[in-house]
Design an enzyme around this catalytic site. Structure first.
Site, PDB file in Angstrom:
ATOM      1  CE  LYS A 107       5.373   7.870 128.299  1.00  0.00           C
ATOM      2  NZ  LYS A 107       5.584   9.429 128.326  1.00  0.00           N
ATOM      3  CE1 TYR A 145       7.191  13.133 127.123  1.00  0.00           C
ATOM      4  CE2 TYR A 145       8.095  15.290 126.791  1.00  0.00           C
ATOM      5  CZ  TYR A 145       7.002  14.314 126.556  1.00  0.00           C
ATOM      6  OH  TYR A 145       5.800  14.670 126.070  1.00  0.00           O
ATOM      7  CD  GLU A 195      12.893   4.371 154.758  1.00  0.00           C
ATOM      8  OE1 GLU A 195      12.730   4.388 155.954  1.00  0.00           O
ATOM      9  OE2 GLU A 195      13.243   3.152 154.390  1.00  0.00           O
ATOM     10  CD  GLU A 214       8.859   9.241 128.243  1.00  0.00           C
ATOM     11  OE1 GLU A 214       8.668   9.602 129.453  1.00  0.00           O
ATOM     12  OE2 GLU A 214       8.176   9.403 127.374  1.00  0.00           O
ATOM     13  CG  HIS A 245      12.221   1.032 157.152  1.00  0.00           C
ATOM     14  ND1 HIS A 245      13.416   1.323 156.446  1.00  0.00           N
ATOM     15  CD2 HIS A 245      12.577  -0.341 157.881  1.00  0.00           C
ATOM     16  CE1 HIS A 245      14.440   0.521 156.859  1.00  0.00           C
ATOM     17  NE2 HIS A 245      13.755  -0.429 157.256  1.00  0.00           N
ATOM     18  CB  CYS A 268       0.523   9.920 128.301  1.00  0.00           C
ATOM     19  SG  CYS A 268       0.229  11.793 127.834  1.00  0.00           S
ATOM     20  CB  CYS A 316      -2.453  12.213 126.144  1.00  0.00           C
ATOM     21  SG  CYS A 316      -2.465  11.163 127.635  1.00  0.00           S
TER      22      CYS A 316
HETATM   23  C1  LIG Z   1       5.143  10.234 122.568  1.00  0.00           C
HETATM   24  C2  LIG Z   1       4.621  11.170 123.431  1.00  0.00           C
HETATM   25  C3  LIG Z   1       4.714  10.811 124.904  1.00  0.00           C
HETATM   26  C4  LIG Z   1       3.999  11.813 125.783  1.00  0.00           C
HETATM   27  N1  LIG Z   1       4.063  11.406 127.081  1.00  0.00           N
HETATM   28  C5  LIG Z   1       3.475  12.106 127.936  1.00  0.00           C
HETATM   29  C6  LIG Z   1       3.371  11.964 129.298  1.00  0.00           C
HETATM   30  O1  LIG Z   1       3.854  10.928 129.870  1.00  0.00           O
HETATM   31  N2  LIG Z   1       2.918  12.692 130.300  1.00  0.00           N
HETATM   32  C7  LIG Z   1       2.097  13.846 129.848  1.00  0.00           C
HETATM   33  O2  LIG Z   1       1.685  14.569 130.595  1.00  0.00           O
HETATM   34  N3  LIG Z   1       2.260  14.188 128.627  1.00  0.00           N
HETATM   35  C8  LIG Z   1       2.742  13.552 127.704  1.00  0.00           C
HETATM   36  N4  LIG Z   1       2.702  13.900 126.322  1.00  0.00           N
HETATM   37  C9  LIG Z   1       2.147  15.082 125.868  1.00  0.00           C
HETATM   38  C10 LIG Z   1       0.709  15.045 126.094  1.00  0.00           C
HETATM   39  O3  LIG Z   1       0.495  14.037 125.041  1.00  0.00           O
HETATM   40  C11 LIG Z   1       0.248  16.317 125.172  1.00  0.00           C
HETATM   41  O4  LIG Z   1       0.787  17.525 126.132  1.00  0.00           O
HETATM   42  C12 LIG Z   1      -0.977  16.610 125.090  1.00  0.00           C
HETATM   43  O5  LIG Z   1      -2.009  15.474 124.316  1.00  0.00           O
HETATM   44  C13 LIG Z   1      -1.625  17.737 124.784  1.00  0.00           C
HETATM   45  O6  LIG Z   1      -3.024  17.838 124.923  1.00  0.00           O
HETATM   46  P1  LIG Z   1      -3.910  18.886 123.628  1.00  0.00           P
HETATM   47  O7  LIG Z   1      -5.288  18.653 124.099  1.00  0.00           O
HETATM   48  O8  LIG Z   1      -3.257  20.142 123.763  1.00  0.00           O
HETATM   49  O9  LIG Z   1      -3.571  18.364 122.383  1.00  0.00           O
HETATM   50  P2  LIG Z   1      -3.843  17.013 121.301  1.00  0.00           P
HETATM   51  O10 LIG Z   1      -4.006  15.906 122.865  1.00  0.00           O
HETATM   52  O11 LIG Z   1      -2.741  16.472 120.961  1.00  0.00           O
HETATM   53  O12 LIG Z   1      -5.227  17.049 120.791  1.00  0.00           O
HETATM   54  C14 LIG Z   1      -5.287  17.845 119.825  1.00  0.00           C
HETATM   55  C15 LIG Z   1      -6.442  17.018 118.987  1.00  0.00           C
HETATM   56  O13 LIG Z   1      -6.661  17.959 117.828  1.00  0.00           O
HETATM   57  C16 LIG Z   1      -7.050  17.261 116.805  1.00  0.00           C
HETATM   58  N5  LIG Z   1      -6.901  18.045 115.714  1.00  0.00           N
HETATM   59  C17 LIG Z   1      -5.841  19.057 115.204  1.00  0.00           C
HETATM   60  N6  LIG Z   1      -6.270  19.970 114.169  1.00  0.00           N
HETATM   61  C18 LIG Z   1      -7.475  19.749 114.050  1.00  0.00           C
HETATM   62  C19 LIG Z   1      -8.407  20.276 113.111  1.00  0.00           C
HETATM   63  N7  LIG Z   1      -8.208  21.231 112.382  1.00  0.00           N
HETATM   64  N8  LIG Z   1      -9.668  19.836 113.204  1.00  0.00           N
HETATM   65  C20 LIG Z   1     -10.281  18.903 113.983  1.00  0.00           C
HETATM   66  N9  LIG Z   1      -9.237  18.335 114.961  1.00  0.00           N
HETATM   67  C21 LIG Z   1      -7.868  18.779 114.949  1.00  0.00           C
HETATM   68  C22 LIG Z   1      -5.980  16.423 116.821  1.00  0.00           C
HETATM   69  O14 LIG Z   1      -5.982  15.115 115.753  1.00  0.00           O
HETATM   70  C23 LIG Z   1      -5.912  15.642 118.055  1.00  0.00           C
HETATM   71  O15 LIG Z   1      -6.704  14.889 118.611  1.00  0.00           O
HETATM   72  C24 LIG Z   1       3.520  12.815 125.297  1.00  0.00           C
HETATM   73  C25 LIG Z   1       3.449  13.280 123.834  1.00  0.00           C
HETATM   74  C26 LIG Z   1       4.071  12.332 123.138  1.00  0.00           C
HETATM   75  C27 LIG Z   1       4.192  12.768 121.520  1.00  0.00           C
END
Ligand SMILES: Cc1cc2nc3c(=O)[nH]c(=O)nc-3n(C[C@H](O)[C@H](O)[C@H](O)COP(=O)(O)OP(=O)(O)OC[C@H]3O[C@@H](n4cnc5c(N)ncnc54)[C@H](O)[C@@H]3O)c2cc1C
Length: 449
Positions: free
Chosen positions: A51, A177, A440, A181, A435, A48, A43
């Site tokens: 973006k 999406y 609205e 976007e 308004h 997010c 994110c």
């Molecule tokens: C282009 C794009 C736009 C988006 N826009 C939106 C939006 O506008 N609104 C919205 O709500 N959501 C949006 N999302 C989705 C949102 O980013 C994800 O749903 C959210 O980040 C998920 O959170 P998470 O904690 O599951 O995983 P993540 O945020 O992906 O975090 C996982 C972390 O784990 C780390 N990791 C993975 N494996 C290991 C390992 N073995 N050891 C150590 N670290 C590890 C990764 O490096 C990462 O930092 C978007 C996604 C993308 C790709």
């Protein structure tokens, strides 16, 4: 009783992992969080936040044109791509620091490196092993690129945030999406954009009227849509990339970006060794408390493939911390999760689509409104706003609100509260509008079909 190095070992410092770890540490649990790439996860770094910053940047293009109708006389305009990306990177860097501080101030330890499971209570990272009473897997998701000859020349959203220069011609593959976007982002910055999607409409799963309207609005803007169409081959040549489509056409582009879905990021984590069950997509199978098939291993966020959105991952992280370390078993309510698509125009939605509501309730009333926003009466921009309410006729409850138009996400967030409170159409009608706003219209729609 067994003793462990930590009470909680979180793998992944993204949206879900950070929230769970911060809260667990605040509740007094000895907490460590491992991160292999970037604090804040997808994110903050490649999702997010960057973006939305690029969406803001791209909206200036149309904004400058709109200004003429209001009497502004602007000179020649030029986008300095390098400044934009550098400023975006600086803000992301600042946010990385904020996340670091939030974790450490809560008392959590951060380990930078790739963590893998050794067994049900042991994690290995940077050549060392740590034991933990509970392990939380929060490793997110990763873009999926279909195997098409030459697709190795394509990029994904991960790389799109770091391009050295603005591409003149962009081809996007996908109809979700992220694809729409980025189509808006590149188009707004002046690139020629082609979007190729295998489906007949964009945004599968959204209300049909929104899907239809977005396609029309994007075409009107000059985005070249190729629907019901697949890429069969990509070639790299001196003049750029050539994508061959199964329609017989060829698209020439400087950049081809695949936005064809994301898969749980669980490969090679050692989950099998620990006995954690995954489905055929690699998603960790969990119960409503995010507990996996192994009692003391939990999983949250995108790696569980429930609803891949930041606020959902955060809610799941909070629920796990409350359940394990605050004596408050908590599960997330997945009903009425609102969402926005920052396409141009924006799109916001909460509740059931018309199709889902008809299936569930049989008799539904549909209220729709299409209008030219006040601003564009002077700007001259040919853009319509569309709003829709879906009502369960038996109870008069509003079960779906959908909008496409400026600030749709901002407007729908407020309506999501009304839907959570089971608001009826009569209560919408009894609400006085503000308004003149577009919003609205949601409380003044009077004739249904
Ligand atoms: C282009 C794009 C736009 C988006 N826009 C939106 C939006 O506008 N609104 C919205 O709500 N959501 C949006 N999302 C989705 C949102 O980013 C994800 O749903 C959210 O980040 C998920 O959170 P998470 O904690 O599951 O995983 P993540 O945020 O992906 O975090 C996982 C972390 O784990 C780390 N990791 C993975 N494996 C290991 C390992 N073995 N050891 C150590 N670290 C590890 C990764 O490096 C990462 O930092 C978007 C996604 C993308 C790709």
């Amino acid at each position: 009783m067994a003793t462990y190095d930590f009470d909680l070992f979180t793998i992944g410092a993204g949206s879900g992992g950070v929230r769970a770890s911060r809260m667990a540490a605040t509740f007094g649990a000895k907490t460590v969080v491992a991160e292999e790439r970037y604090l804040g996860g997808t994110c903050v770094n490649v999702g997010c936040i960057p973006k939305k910053l690029l969406v803001y940047a791209s909206e200036f293009g149309e904004g400058f044109s709109d200004a003429a109708g209001f009497g502004w006389n602007l000179g020649p305009r030029q986008l300095d791509w390098k400044t934009l990306i550098a400023n975006k990177d600086r803000e992301i860097h600042r946010l990385n620091g904020v996340y670091r501080r939030l974790l450490t101030e809560a008392g959590a330890t951060i380990l930078e490196g790739r963590a893998t499971l050794v067994d049900a209570h042991t994690v290995s990272i940077n050549g060392r092993q740590y034991t933990a009473k509970y392990i939380l897997v929060a490793t997110g998701s990763w873009p999926v690129v279909p195997e098409v000859p030459g697709s190795n020349h394509a990029i994904t959203s991960n790389e799109a945030f770091f391009l050295e220069q603005r591409p003149e011609r962009v081809m996007l593959v996908g109809g979700g999406y992220i694809a729409v976007e980025f189509a808006g982002i590149f188009h707004g910055m002046g690139s020629h954009v082609t979007l190729v999607h295998r489906g007949a409409k964009l945004l599968r799963g959204f209300d049909e009227d929104l899907r239809e309207t977005l396609g029309n609005e994007m075409s009107k803007r000059g985005i070249d849509l190729h629907l019901s169409c697949n890429v069969t081959r990509i070639e790299k040549a001196a003049g750029g990339l050539h994508a061959h489509l199964d329609s017989g056409e060829t698209v020439n582009a400087d950049i081809i970006m695949y936005a064809t879905g994301r898969a749980p990021h669980t490969h090679g984590l050692g989950l099998e060794k620990a006995g954690v069950r995954m489905d055929d997509q690699g998603a960790i199978v969990v119960d409503p408390y995010s507990q996996s098939s192994v009692a003391h291993i939990y999983a949250i966020g995108d790696c569980t493939n429930r609803i891949m959105l930041t606020p959902v991952a955060i809610a799941e992280g909070r629920a796990v911390a409350e359940t394990l370390f605050n004596h408050r078993p908590m599960r997330v309510d997945y009903s009425g999760v609102p969402s926005a698509v920052f396409s141009q125009p924006n799109l916001g939605t909460v509740g059931l689509t018309e199709g889902e509501a008809r299936e569930r309730f049989g008799e539904v009333a549909i209220y729709k409104s299409t209008f030219r926003p006040l601003k564009h009466t002077l700007s001259g921009r040919d853009e319509m706003t569309f709003m829709k309410l879906v009502i369960d006729k038996n109870t008069d409850r509003v079960v779906g609100c959908h909008m496409i138009g400026a600030d749709a996400g901002e407007i729908i967030q407020g309506l999501a509260v009304a839907l959570k409170c089971n608001a009826t159409k009569a209560q919408f009608d009894a609400t006085i509008g503000i308004h003149p706003t577009a919003a609205e219209e949601f409380v003044t729609m009077r004739s249904s079909s």
